[in-house]
Design a protein around this motif. Structure first.
Motif, mmCIF file in Angstrom:
data_model
loop_
_atom_site.group_PDB
_atom_site.id
_atom_site.type_symbol
_atom_site.label_atom_id
_atom_site.label_comp_id
_atom_site.label_asym_id
_atom_site.label_seq_id
_atom_site.Cartn_x
_atom_site.Cartn_y
_atom_site.Cartn_z
ATOM 1 N N TYR A 48 0.825 -1.204 0.000
ATOM 2 C CA TYR A 48 0.000 0.000 0.000
ATOM 3 C C TYR A 48 0.861 1.256 0.000
ATOM 4 N N GLN A 49 2.153 1.087 0.199
ATOM 5 C CA GLN A 49 3.164 2.128 0.018
ATOM 6 C C GLN A 49 4.400 1.448 -0.564
ATOM 7 N N PRO A 50 5.303 2.205 -1.201
ATOM 8 C CA PRO A 50 6.526 1.572 -1.724
ATOM 9 C C PRO A 50 7.411 1.011 -0.611
ATOM 10 N N PRO A 155 13.016 -5.508 -6.948
ATOM 11 C CA PRO A 155 12.503 -4.237 -6.424
ATOM 12 C C PRO A 155 11.166 -3.814 -7.006
ATOM 13 N N GLU A 156 10.777 -4.349 -8.182
ATOM 14 C CA GLU A 156 9.473 -3.999 -8.745
ATOM 15 C C GLU A 156 8.325 -4.435 -7.833
ATOM 16 N N VAL A 178 -3.685 -12.100 -8.781
ATOM 17 C CA VAL A 178 -2.247 -11.908 -8.612
ATOM 18 C C VAL A 178 -1.850 -10.713 -9.473
ATOM 19 N N THR A 179 -1.198 -9.724 -8.847
ATOM 20 C CA THR A 179 -0.838 -8.498 -9.559
ATOM 21 C C THR A 179 0.609 -8.138 -9.305
ATOM 22 N N ARG A 180 1.344 -7.881 -10.378
ATOM 23 C CA ARG A 180 2.670 -7.301 -10.279
ATOM 24 C C ARG A 180 2.838 -6.365 -11.481
ATOM 25 N N PRO A 181 3.846 -5.472 -11.473
ATOM 26 C CA PRO A 181 3.974 -4.526 -12.584
ATOM 27 C C PRO A 181 3.965 -5.222 -13.936
ATOM 28 N N GLY A 182 3.057 -4.770 -14.802
ATOM 29 C CA GLY A 182 2.958 -5.282 -16.160
ATOM 30 C C GLY A 182 1.890 -6.323 -16.381
ATOM 31 N N THR A 257 14.209 -8.918 -17.953
ATOM 32 C CA THR A 257 14.113 -10.202 -17.274
ATOM 33 C C THR A 257 12.654 -10.562 -17.001
ATOM 34 N N ARG A 258 12.284 -11.785 -17.273
ATOM 35 C CA ARG A 258 10.950 -12.282 -16.954
ATOM 36 C C ARG A 258 10.848 -12.487 -15.451
ATOM 37 N N ARG A 259 9.835 -11.873 -14.834
ATOM 38 C CA ARG A 259 9.634 -11.993 -13.400
ATOM 39 C C ARG A 259 8.205 -12.446 -13.122
ATOM 40 N N CYS A 260 8.067 -13.314 -12.118
ATOM 41 C CA CYS A 260 6.768 -13.916 -11.813
ATOM 42 C C CYS A 260 6.398 -13.697 -10.350
ATOM 43 N N LEU A 261 5.111 -13.809 -10.067
ATOM 44 C CA LEU A 261 4.611 -13.746 -8.702
ATOM 45 C C LEU A 261 3.639 -14.906 -8.502
#
Length: 269
Positions: A48-50, A155-156, A178-182, A257-261
């Motif tokens: 909810y904050q960086p 860090p994303e 599930v949410t991450r940048p992009g 780089t491919r990044r997953c969550l």
């Protein structure tokens, strides 16, 4: 560069293996040929904050709320575990910080009772385990885990809105995201006959740069989909997933780089 990628991939696999080992030891397997009720089951976490994220979880008669700071990947956390029902059961939370060990273990008994906790620092991810306990014993009759990855090497993750959640909205039907940048993955599922579960999913590309968004769900079998179009989305699903399953959302920028969550979605027991 290839050596760096191999080290990062090896570290990710080791963390995944450690999650599996700890959870296998702590949570019993789901019963075969059962259609257990998921009423009252839920879990979530999000930035909810960086520099901070919140997490929460519920079982029938159990409620967990927690908050964590995140200073460039170094975190500490505090929270509350509550017993919310007059049901002759207790509420328990256990926190495992990778690279540190168990940093909290609290059990409270009695409708309306609660205990708080706070921890020292950690930087390699947090495993949150929630139980409903039989009083006076070490036996749990309900439980799940929620894994929150560390952001030191990703860090994303510290982008506001990054996170994951699941919840049962009927005794046999559930939803998750599930949410991450992009990328954002959303899904709905339900218990099927023979102790199987369905998963109907949509993966969306939320980035406006060149790249591809993909999503997958694995539980005995795997289903997946992806899109590279800005503003694009695609749907995919299966009706024969088994037991607990994992939903994952990934983004691959070009170049980058491919990044997953990942998110574990438990089968109630």
């Amino acid at each position: 560069m290839r050596s760096h990628r191999r080290r990062r991939a090896t570290g990710t696999m080791l963390v995944a293996a450690l999650v599996t080992a700890i959870v296998t030891a702590l949570l019993p397997a789901s019963p075969a040929l059962a259609l257990p009720s998921g009423s009252g089951w839920s879990a979530s976490w999000s930035y909810y904050q960086p520099t901070a994220y919140r997490y929460a979880g519920t079982l029938p008669g159990v409620r967990l709320t927690g908050y964590a700071t995140d200073d460039s990947g170094t975190s500490s956390t505090a929270g509350t575990i509550e017993d919310t029902a007059d049901d002759a059961r207790c509420a328990r939370v256990m926190l495992y910080a990778y690279g540190v060990g168990y940093v909290a273990d609290r059990t409270t008994c009695g409708n309306g009772s609660y205990l708080t906790y706070s921890t020292g620092s950690f930087s390699q991810g947090l495993l949150v385990i929630v139980y409903r306990m039989v009083p006076g014993t070490t036996t749990q009759d309900k439980g799940f885990y929620l894994y929150i990855p560390g952001s030191a090497t990703d860090p994303e993750l510290r982008t506001v809105g990054t996170g994951a959640s699941w919840s049962y909205y009927t005794s046999t039907s559930f939803q998750y995201a599930v949410t991450r940048p992009g990328v954002r993955l959303t899904g709905y599922g339900a218990h099927q006959s023979g102790d199987l579960r369905s998963a109907l999913n949509t993966v969306q590309k939320t980035a406006t740069s060149v790249g591809c968004a993909t999503g997958s769900v694995t539980g005995g079998v795997t289903t997946s989909g992806g899109t590279c179009a800005n503003g694009g989305s695609t749907s995919f699903g299966r009706f024969d997933l088994s037991n607990n399953f994992e939903a994952s959302a990934c983004y691959q920028p070009v170049p980058g780089t491919r990044r997953c969550l990942p998110l574990n979605i438990p089968e109630p027991w």
